[in-house]
Design a protein around this motif. Structure first.
Motif, PDB file in Angstrom:
ATOM      1  N   GLN A   1       1.652   7.337 -22.274  1.00 57.96           N
ATOM      2  CA  GLN A   1       2.079   6.563 -20.860  1.00 57.96           C
ATOM      3  C   GLN A   1       2.155   8.070 -19.847  1.00 57.96           C
ATOM      4  O   GLN A   1       1.750   7.725 -18.581  1.00 57.96           O
ATOM      5  CB  GLN A   1       2.963   5.718 -20.871  1.00 57.96           C
ATOM      6  N   ARG A   2       3.068   8.895 -20.130  1.00 60.24           N
ATOM      7  CA  ARG A   2       3.262  10.096 -19.503  1.00 60.24           C
ATOM      8  C   ARG A   2       2.172  10.735 -19.018  1.00 60.24           C
ATOM      9  O   ARG A   2       2.011  11.187 -17.708  1.00 60.24           O
ATOM     10  CB  ARG A   2       4.324  10.905 -20.271  1.00 60.24           C
ATOM     11  N   LEU A   3       1.065  11.149 -19.767  1.00 58.51           N
ATOM     12  CA  LEU A   3      -0.088  11.699 -19.578  1.00 58.51           C
ATOM     13  C   LEU A   3      -0.936  10.935 -18.579  1.00 58.51           C
ATOM     14  O   LEU A   3      -1.778  11.417 -17.771  1.00 58.51           O
ATOM     15  CB  LEU A   3      -0.965  12.081 -20.744  1.00 58.51           C
ATOM     16  N   ARG A   4      -0.897   9.676 -18.944  1.00 63.72           N
ATOM     17  CA  ARG A   4      -1.719   8.736 -17.894  1.00 63.72           C
ATOM     18  C   ARG A   4      -1.312   8.871 -16.811  1.00 63.72           C
ATOM     19  O   ARG A   4      -2.156   8.892 -15.685  1.00 63.72           O
ATOM     20  CB  ARG A   4      -1.509   7.264 -18.336  1.00 63.72           C
TER      21      ARG A   4
ATOM     22  N   PHE B   1      -3.566  22.336 -41.724  1.00 66.77           N
ATOM     23  CA  PHE B   1      -2.577  21.707 -40.900  1.00 66.77           C
ATOM     24  C   PHE B   1      -1.658  22.494 -40.346  1.00 66.77           C
ATOM     25  O   PHE B   1      -1.103  23.522 -40.979  1.00 66.77           O
ATOM     26  CB  PHE B   1      -1.598  20.857 -41.864  1.00 66.77           C
ATOM     27  N   GLN B   2      -1.341  22.666 -39.097  1.00 65.99           N
ATOM     28  CA  GLN B   2      -0.471  23.394 -38.306  1.00 65.99           C
ATOM     29  C   GLN B   2       0.514  22.834 -37.281  1.00 65.99           C
ATOM     30  O   GLN B   2       0.035  21.693 -36.664  1.00 65.99           O
ATOM     31  CB  GLN B   2      -1.255  24.510 -38.098  1.00 65.99           C
ATOM     32  N   ALA B   3       1.479  23.347 -37.128  1.00 67.62           N
ATOM     33  CA  ALA B   3       2.426  22.910 -35.975  1.00 67.62           C
ATOM     34  C   ALA B   3       2.616  23.922 -35.041  1.00 67.62           C
ATOM     35  O   ALA B   3       2.889  25.370 -35.512  1.00 67.62           O
ATOM     36  CB  ALA B   3       3.693  22.596 -36.531  1.00 67.62           C
ATOM     37  N   LEU B   4       2.518  23.781 -33.661  1.00 66.08           N
ATOM     38  CA  LEU B   4       2.538  24.908 -32.685  1.00 66.08           C
ATOM     39  C   LEU B   4       3.463  24.240 -31.501  1.00 66.08           C
ATOM     40  O   LEU B   4       3.688  23.253 -31.295  1.00 66.08           O
ATOM     41  CB  LEU B   4       1.229  24.893 -31.814  1.00 66.08           C
ATOM     42  N   GLN B   5       4.524  25.280 -31.154  1.00 65.48           N
ATOM     43  CA  GLN B   5       5.738  24.912 -30.521  1.00 65.48           C
ATOM     44  C   GLN B   5       5.858  26.330 -29.456  1.00 65.48           C
ATOM     45  O   GLN B   5       5.873  27.329 -30.223  1.00 65.48           O
ATOM     46  CB  GLN B   5       6.836  24.578 -31.256  1.00 65.48           C
ATOM     47  N   ARG B   6       5.922  26.274 -28.159  1.00 66.03           N
ATOM     48  CA  ARG B   6       5.810  27.304 -27.336  1.00 66.03           C
ATOM     49  C   ARG B   6       5.105  28.425 -27.765  1.00 66.03           C
ATOM     50  O   ARG B   6       5.167  29.377 -27.840  1.00 66.03           O
ATOM     51  CB  ARG B   6       7.255  27.943 -27.219  1.00 66.03           C
TER      52      ARG B   6
ATOM     53  N   GLN C   1       6.419  18.676 -22.742  1.00 64.43           N
ATOM     54  CA  GLN C   1       5.439  19.256 -21.604  1.00 64.43           C
ATOM     55  C   GLN C   1       4.580  20.028 -22.548  1.00 64.43           C
ATOM     56  O   GLN C   1       4.929  21.123 -22.961  1.00 64.43           O
ATOM     57  CB  GLN C   1       6.429  20.288 -20.656  1.00 64.43           C
ATOM     58  N   VAL C   2       3.270  19.648 -22.707  1.00 64.79           N
ATOM     59  CA  VAL C   2       2.456  19.760 -23.721  1.00 64.79           C
ATOM     60  C   VAL C   2       1.483  21.159 -23.459  1.00 64.79           C
ATOM     61  O   VAL C   2       1.564  22.192 -24.163  1.00 64.79           O
ATOM     62  CB  VAL C   2       1.393  19.013 -24.072  1.00 64.79           C
ATOM     63  N   PHE C   3       1.282  21.055 -22.170  1.00 66.87           N
ATOM     64  CA  PHE C   3       0.169  22.070 -21.796  1.00 66.87           C
ATOM     65  C   PHE C   3       0.571  23.352 -21.087  1.00 66.87           C
ATOM     66  O   PHE C   3       1.666  23.305 -20.334  1.00 66.87           O
ATOM     67  CB  PHE C   3      -0.819  21.701 -20.900  1.00 66.87           C
ATOM     68  N   GLY C   4      -0.105  24.250 -21.081  1.00 68.59           N
ATOM     69  CA  GLY C   4       0.028  25.478 -20.236  1.00 68.59           C
ATOM     70  C   GLY C   4       1.021  26.543 -20.497  1.00 68.59           C
ATOM     71  O   GLY C   4       1.582  26.299 -21.736  1.00 68.59           O
ATOM     72  N   SER C   5       1.488  27.618 -19.856  1.00 68.37           N
ATOM     73  CA  SER C   5       2.070  28.510 -20.157  1.00 68.37           C
ATOM     74  C   SER C   5       3.768  28.134 -20.496  1.00 68.37           C
ATOM     75  O   SER C   5       4.343  28.727 -21.323  1.00 68.37           O
ATOM     76  CB  SER C   5       2.309  29.863 -19.287  1.00 68.37           C
TER      77      SER C   5
ATOM     78  N   GLY D   1       7.314  10.113 -29.920  1.00 69.11           N
ATOM     79  CA  GLY D   1       6.062  10.854 -30.100  1.00 69.11           C
ATOM     80  C   GLY D   1       5.796  12.010 -29.118  1.00 69.11           C
ATOM     81  O   GLY D   1       6.348  12.210 -27.897  1.00 69.11           O
ATOM     82  N   TYR D   2       5.243  13.257 -29.668  1.00 65.16           N
ATOM     83  CA  TYR D   2       5.172  14.514 -29.154  1.00 65.16           C
ATOM     84  C   TYR D   2       4.399  14.332 -27.572  1.00 65.16           C
ATOM     85  O   TYR D   2       4.874  14.628 -26.581  1.00 65.16           O
ATOM     86  CB  TYR D   2       4.333  15.314 -29.936  1.00 65.16           C
ATOM     87  N   TYR D   3       3.414  13.487 -27.698  1.00 61.17           N
ATOM     88  CA  TYR D   3       2.484  13.394 -26.293  1.00 61.17           C
ATOM     89  C   TYR D   3       3.133  12.588 -25.431  1.00 61.17           C
ATOM     90  O   TYR D   3       2.782  12.564 -24.134  1.00 61.17           O
ATOM     91  CB  TYR D   3       1.184  13.027 -26.667  1.00 61.17           C
ATOM     92  N   GLN D   4       4.079  11.881 -25.972  1.00 65.03           N
ATOM     93  CA  GLN D   4       5.154  10.956 -25.054  1.00 65.03           C
ATOM     94  C   GLN D   4       5.976  11.753 -24.185  1.00 65.03           C
ATOM     95  O   GLN D   4       6.562  11.467 -22.988  1.00 65.03           O
ATOM     96  CB  GLN D   4       5.656  10.037 -25.752  1.00 65.03           C
TER      97      GLN D   4
END
Ligand code: SAH
Length: 354
Positions: free
Chosen positions: A118-121, A247-252, A40-44, A34-37
């Motif tokens: 778990q990674r974000l925890r 509905f949208q998908a965002l990458q970089r 590297q989700v956040f920031g520049s 899964g994406y959040y797993q």
């Protein structure tokens, strides 16, 4: 091809097309891929930037808003400060720092995080070591609660329905020659959650419903009804019922095809604020807003906070603070697209900012 794409195609080939909600849930929350797993989700360096990652001022203002609610509640000696989807933990760290001077507040609060990844925890534990983690709101102990959700509801899975020749169909995710894509299937039972007015929409219209958001709002409302407190929901979304595909998908920081690399892009949909407010009010709570983020932040004193911060900085820092302020509040940036909804029991005095 991503591992998850393989898995999804095999599943669809053996048991048939899946709802968009199932697809989103798998892409974002699959325990392994899964994406959040994984990402590297956040920031520049990541895929998107959220308000708390733009500036510490955002969390500081939210913290003071909650401290005011606590004071108006009569300063309960114990209260749960709950965050849904805390990301990197930045917002909570800023809330805690800003409310340090509020007498007795820090002694009263216990921080609870609802987080699936778990990674974000781990990341959250680095910034807020004293928090407790739960899979859902039901894990939070009884007692009054202050609840914040920033860019959480937009990640909850939606269903989409499309009208063709006077009839509603559900937009399903199917596979064809190794690729995933939309196809229309019979409308499932969740169509009943669409607002009545939308059902008379013109041919070709798309409506979205988010059962998870409605049931979560119901749970929040029941908790606040029973134990007292207040909730603040901040997200991008609409203030009047609307048709359309959000509905949208965002990458970089770029929009991408939501089916190209499942699990590699952030998938979101706009939050239906009138539906959330209605769900809360049906449970006996009072809703305030949704107002826009820009108006809300300025009404609760962001301008003054920025001035104080700037007065301690050099010219470069002052420039940065001004540009952060713009980013959070300007209509062409996050100021108008993002909305703020407050929920609380009727007996608590009206909150600032609305
Ligand atoms: N609030 C943060 C992060 C927003 S991203 C900020 O403003 O920066 C969404 C967050 O919600 C991530 O932490 C993600 O892992 C979490 N999340 C998304 N869906 C979830 C779900 N169904 N249950 C628990 N956590 C979820």
């Amino acid at each position: 091809m991503t591992e998850l794409k393989n898995l999804l195609i095999r599943r669809i080939e053996s048991t048939g097309p899946i709802t968009l909600a199932d697809y989103i849930a798998e892409c974002l929350m699959h325990p392994e891929h899964g994406y959040y797993q994984t990402e590297q989700v956040f920031g520049s360096e990541g895929d998107f930037t959220t308000a708390p990652e733009v500036s510490q001022m955002f969390g500081e203002m939210i913290g003071l808003w909650f401290a005011d609610r606590w004071v108006k509640m009569g300063r309960p000696a114990a209260i749960n400060l709950v965050e849904l989807g805390p990301g990197r933990g930045t917002l909570m760290a800023d809330i805690l720092r800003a409310t340090e001077p509020v007498e007795d507040f820090q002694d009263a609060i216990a921080v609870h995080f609802i987080e699936a990844s778990q990674r974000l925890r781990q990341e959250q534990a680095n910034r807020v070591p004293l928090a407790s983690w739960h899979d859902s709101l039901s894990g939070v102990p009884e007692g009054p609660a202050l609840i914040i959700a920033n860019e959480f509801f937009d990640a909850l899975p939606i269903h989409q329905f499309e009208k063709r020749e006077g009839q509603w169909f559900e937009r399903m995710v199917g596979s064809h020659e190794g690729e995933l894509g939309f196809l229309l299937g019979p409308a499932g039972p969740k169509l009943a959650l669409a607002q009545e007015g939308l059902k008379n929409a013109a041919d070709g219209s798309i409506v979205e419903v988010c059962p998870a958001a409605l049931s979560l709002t119901g749970d929040i409302s029941e908790h606040l009804n029973m134990h007292g407190g207040a909730a603040l929901i901040i997200d991008y979304g609409y203030r009047t019922p609307a048709t359309g595909d959000s509905f949208q998908a965002l990458q970089r920081h770029e929009y991408v095809d939501a089916f190209a690399e499942p699990g590699a892009a952030d998938l979101t949909a706009h939050v239906n604020f009138p539906a959330l407010k209605k769900a809360a009010e049906e449970k006996g709570l009072k809703g305030f807003g949704a107002t826009t983020q820009g108006l809300f932040l300025m009404a609760i004193g962001l301008g003054a906070r920025a001035q104080v911060l700037a007065s301690h900085g050099d010219a470069t820092q002052q420039q940065q603070i001004l540009s952060d302020l713009q980013r959070l509040t300007a209509p062409d940036q996050m100021g108008t697209l993002f909305k703020v909804l407050a929920l609380q029991p009727h007996e608590l005095p009206a909150p600032p900012g609305f």
